[in-house]
Design a protein around this motif. Structure first.
Motif, PDB file in Angstrom:
ATOM      1  N   GLY A  60      81.697 -23.297  38.038  1.00  0.00           N
ATOM      2  CA  GLY A  60      81.456 -24.057  36.824  1.00  0.00           C
ATOM      3  C   GLY A  60      82.700 -24.193  35.969  1.00  0.00           C
ATOM      4  O   GLY A  60      82.895 -25.207  35.289  1.00  0.00           O
ATOM      5  N   LEU A  61      83.559 -23.177  36.021  1.00  0.00           N
ATOM      6  CA  LEU A  61      84.794 -23.224  35.243  1.00  0.00           C
ATOM      7  C   LEU A  61      85.657 -24.427  35.628  1.00  0.00           C
ATOM      8  O   LEU A  61      86.342 -25.011  34.783  1.00  0.00           O
ATOM      9  N   ASP A  62      85.625 -24.770  36.907  1.00  0.00           N
ATOM     10  CA  ASP A  62      86.461 -25.868  37.397  1.00  0.00           C
ATOM     11  C   ASP A  62      85.989 -27.230  36.889  1.00  0.00           C
ATOM     12  O   ASP A  62      86.731 -28.213  36.948  1.00  0.00           O
ATOM     13  N   PHE A  63      84.745 -27.288  36.402  1.00  0.00           N
ATOM     14  CA  PHE A  63      84.198 -28.565  35.949  1.00  0.00           C
ATOM     15  C   PHE A  63      84.328 -28.762  34.438  1.00  0.00           C
ATOM     16  O   PHE A  63      84.074 -29.857  33.939  1.00  0.00           O
ATOM     17  N   ILE A  64      84.706 -27.708  33.723  1.00  0.00           N
ATOM     18  CA  ILE A  64      84.702 -27.806  32.265  1.00  0.00           C
ATOM     19  C   ILE A  64      85.667 -28.869  31.759  1.00  0.00           C
ATOM     20  O   ILE A  64      85.361 -29.622  30.827  1.00  0.00           O
ATOM     21  N   GLU A  65      86.847 -28.970  32.373  1.00  0.00           N
ATOM     22  CA  GLU A  65      87.812 -29.978  31.927  1.00  0.00           C
ATOM     23  C   GLU A  65      87.238 -31.386  32.062  1.00  0.00           C
ATOM     24  O   GLU A  65      87.406 -32.230  31.174  1.00  0.00           O
ATOM     25  N   GLU A  66      86.524 -31.628  33.177  1.00  0.00           N
ATOM     26  CA  GLU A  66      85.924 -32.940  33.365  1.00  0.00           C
ATOM     27  C   GLU A  66      84.774 -33.163  32.392  1.00  0.00           C
ATOM     28  O   GLU A  66      84.548 -34.292  31.935  1.00  0.00           O
ATOM     29  N   ILE A  67      84.039 -32.108  32.084  1.00  0.00           N
ATOM     30  CA  ILE A  67      82.978 -32.222  31.082  1.00  0.00           C
ATOM     31  C   ILE A  67      83.578 -32.641  29.743  1.00  0.00           C
ATOM     32  O   ILE A  67      83.104 -33.562  29.085  1.00  0.00           O
ATOM     33  N   ARG A  68      84.660 -31.961  29.370  1.00  0.00           N
ATOM     34  CA  ARG A  68      85.258 -32.226  28.063  1.00  0.00           C
ATOM     35  C   ARG A  68      85.923 -33.607  27.977  1.00  0.00           C
ATOM     36  O   ARG A  68      86.127 -34.134  26.898  1.00  0.00           O
ATOM     37  N   SER A  69      86.227 -34.187  29.131  1.00  0.00           N
ATOM     38  CA  SER A  69      86.760 -35.556  29.117  1.00  0.00           C
ATOM     39  C   SER A  69      85.653 -36.573  28.858  1.00  0.00           C
ATOM     40  O   SER A  69      85.933 -37.731  28.546  1.00  0.00           O
ATOM     41  N   ARG A  70      84.406 -36.109  28.981  1.00  0.00           N
ATOM     42  CA  ARG A  70      83.271 -37.003  28.806  1.00  0.00           C
ATOM     43  C   ARG A  70      82.524 -36.774  27.494  1.00  0.00           C
ATOM     44  O   ARG A  70      81.955 -37.699  26.927  1.00  0.00           O
ATOM     45  N   THR A  71      82.482 -35.544  27.019  1.00  0.00           N
ATOM     46  CA  THR A  71      81.689 -35.248  25.836  1.00  0.00           C
ATOM     47  C   THR A  71      82.186 -33.981  25.154  1.00  0.00           C
ATOM     48  O   THR A  71      82.782 -33.107  25.805  1.00  0.00           O
ATOM     49  N   ASP A  72      81.928 -33.893  23.845  1.00  0.00           N
ATOM     50  CA  ASP A  72      82.297 -32.693  23.093  1.00  0.00           C
ATOM     51  C   ASP A  72      81.072 -31.906  22.637  1.00  0.00           C
ATOM     52  O   ASP A  72      81.168 -31.054  21.757  1.00  0.00           O
ATOM     53  N   VAL A  73      79.903 -32.176  23.240  1.00  0.00           N
ATOM     54  CA  VAL A  73      78.690 -31.467  22.832  1.00  0.00           C
ATOM     55  C   VAL A  73      78.810 -29.983  23.174  1.00  0.00           C
ATOM     56  O   VAL A  73      79.622 -29.593  24.022  1.00  0.00           O
ATOM     57  N   PRO A  74      78.013 -29.127  22.525  1.00  0.00           N
ATOM     58  CA  PRO A  74      78.080 -27.686  22.815  1.00  0.00           C
ATOM     59  C   PRO A  74      77.858 -27.382  24.291  1.00  0.00           C
ATOM     60  O   PRO A  74      76.995 -27.977  24.943  1.00  0.00           O
ATOM     61  N   LEU A  75      78.636 -26.438  24.794  1.00  0.00           N
ATOM     62  CA  LEU A  75      78.562 -26.018  26.197  1.00  0.00           C
ATOM     63  C   LEU A  75      78.362 -24.509  26.235  1.00  0.00           C
ATOM     64  O   LEU A  75      79.201 -23.746  25.755  1.00  0.00           O
ATOM     65  N   ILE A  76      77.230 -24.096  26.788  1.00  0.00           N
ATOM     66  CA  ILE A  76      76.926 -22.678  26.911  1.00  0.00           C
ATOM     67  C   ILE A  76      76.973 -22.293  28.385  1.00  0.00           C
ATOM     68  O   ILE A  76      76.225 -22.846  29.205  1.00  0.00           O
ATOM     69  N   ILE A  77      77.849 -21.367  28.734  1.00  0.00           N
ATOM     70  CA  ILE A  77      77.882 -20.840  30.094  1.00  0.00           C
ATOM     71  C   ILE A  77      76.782 -19.800  30.236  1.00  0.00           C
ATOM     72  O   ILE A  77      76.644 -18.900  29.402  1.00  0.00           O
ATOM     73  N   VAL A  78      75.977 -19.939  31.279  1.00  0.00           N
ATOM     74  CA  VAL A  78      74.919 -18.966  31.581  1.00  0.00           C
ATOM     75  C   VAL A  78      75.211 -18.429  32.970  1.00  0.00           C
ATOM     76  O   VAL A  78      75.068 -19.133  33.963  1.00  0.00           O
ATOM     77  N   SER A  79      75.653 -17.167  33.052  1.00  0.00           N
ATOM     78  CA  SER A  79      76.174 -16.686  34.327  1.00  0.00           C
ATOM     79  C   SER A  79      75.787 -15.237  34.613  1.00  0.00           C
ATOM     80  O   SER A  79      75.638 -14.424  33.699  1.00  0.00           O
ATOM     81  N   GLY A  80      75.663 -14.968  35.912  1.00  0.00           N
ATOM     82  CA  GLY A  80      75.406 -13.596  36.362  1.00  0.00           C
ATOM     83  C   GLY A  80      76.686 -12.853  36.671  1.00  0.00           C
ATOM     84  O   GLY A  80      76.658 -11.694  37.100  1.00  0.00           O
ATOM     85  N   GLU A  81      77.819 -13.509  36.455  1.00  0.00           N
ATOM     86  CA  GLU A  81      79.108 -12.880  36.720  1.00  0.00           C
ATOM     87  C   GLU A  81      79.576 -12.132  35.465  1.00  0.00           C
ATOM     88  O   GLU A  81      80.081 -12.732  34.520  1.00  0.00           O
ATOM     89  N   HIS A  82      79.384 -10.842  35.454  1.00  0.00           N
ATOM     90  CA  HIS A  82      79.767 -10.041  34.286  1.00  0.00           C
ATOM     91  C   HIS A  82      81.263  -9.720  34.391  1.00  0.00           C
ATOM     92  O   HIS A  82      81.665  -8.608  34.728  1.00  0.00           O
ATOM     93  N   ASN A  83      82.033 -10.714  34.086  1.00  0.00           N
ATOM     94  CA  ASN A  83      83.468 -10.641  34.307  1.00  0.00           C
ATOM     95  C   ASN A  83      84.188 -11.078  33.027  1.00  0.00           C
ATOM     96  O   ASN A  83      84.099 -12.237  32.615  1.00  0.00           O
ATOM     97  N   ALA A  84      84.877 -10.138  32.397  1.00  0.00           N
ATOM     98  CA  ALA A  84      85.543 -10.425  31.122  1.00  0.00           C
ATOM     99  C   ALA A  84      86.578 -11.528  31.278  1.00  0.00           C
ATOM    100  O   ALA A  84      86.738 -12.375  30.387  1.00  0.00           O
TER     101      ALA A  84
END
Length: 238
Positions: A60-84
């Motif tokens: 999902g991290l790899d898609f965030i840049e493309e998301i932000r090129s399309r919209t600035d709406v709130p983005l909440i990551i929901v993940s099972g990866e407990h990785n700081a």
């Protein structure tokens, strides 16, 4: 009513969360793949995105840049990866919040509402719709200072000056049924006095231009025997 885009490849998890969100009066669009998410963003208005990090076609991290090129709406990551590190990367690349799985649904919904409030920056006074220069509604932003409406892609809506005045007046009085005679007065000028029929024609044109289904309008509603009412639920924020 806010529209959420739920990006989650686990079908059972997606179904459970969709049912919970719909129970809170959210409209939910779904995607199991990152590419499908981007397609939805290209064709639909959304007010917030819930993004899983583990997707079949990439992180999902790899898609965030493309998301932000399309919209600035709130983005909440929901993940099972407990990785700081991934949490930090998420914030640095454009996420607004991060929720670990498993999560409490009530807490997630509270976070969704909090992010929407921050994004919308909703004023508390009851005259907010009259006193603000920008109003977001149904995929558009009405900009009073520029006398125009703009969609999520930055494209200006093709409203005439009087159509804009009429739409602006309806939005400023959202939730109130307004008689045609009052609408005539609202957009009338010294050398121009519209008729109730002219108001009907302009409403039809506005609906078409903002994508309000003429057969079942959900943004500008017809009030039989009275006139028209702008649906307050169509206003995302001001």
């Amino acid at each position: 009513m806010n529209t959420l885009l739920l990006v989650e490849d686990d079908k059972m998890q997606r179904q459970m969360l969709r049912e919970s969100l719909e129970g809170e009066d959210f409209v939910v669009l779904e995607a199991a793949l990152g590419r499908r998410m981007l397609e939805i963003l290209d064709h639909h208005r959304v007010d917030l995105i819930l993004l899983d990090l583990r997707l079949p076609d990439g992180s999902g991290l790899d898609f965030i840049e493309e998301i932000r090129s399309r919209t600035d709406v709130p983005l909440i990551i929901v993940s099972g990866e407990h990785n700081a590190f991934k949490r930090i990367c998420g914030f640095e690349t454009g996420a607004d919040d991060y929720v670990d799985k498993p999560f409490d649904v009530d807490e997630l919904i509270a976070r969704i509402r909090a992010n929407l409030r921050r994004y919308c920056n909703i004023p508390s006074n009851e005259n907010a719709l009259q006193n603000t220069n920008r109003v977001r509604f149904a995929g558009w932003v009405l900009e009073r200072e520029k006398f125009q409406i703009v969609d999520q892609s930055g494209v200006t809506g093709d409203l005439t000056s009087r159509e804009f005045q009429l739409l602006d007046f309806l939005i400023a009085n959202a939730g109130r049924a307004i008689q045609r005679s009052e609408l005539c007065e609202a957009i009338g000028e010294k050398n121009y006095i519209p008729t109730p029929r002219a108001i009907d024609v302009k409403i039809t044109r506005i609906r078409k231009k903002i994508g309000d289904d003429a057969g079942d309008p959900q943004i500008i509603k017809t009030v039989r025997g009275v006139g028209y009412m702008f649906n307050a639920d169509a206003i995302v924020c001001v």
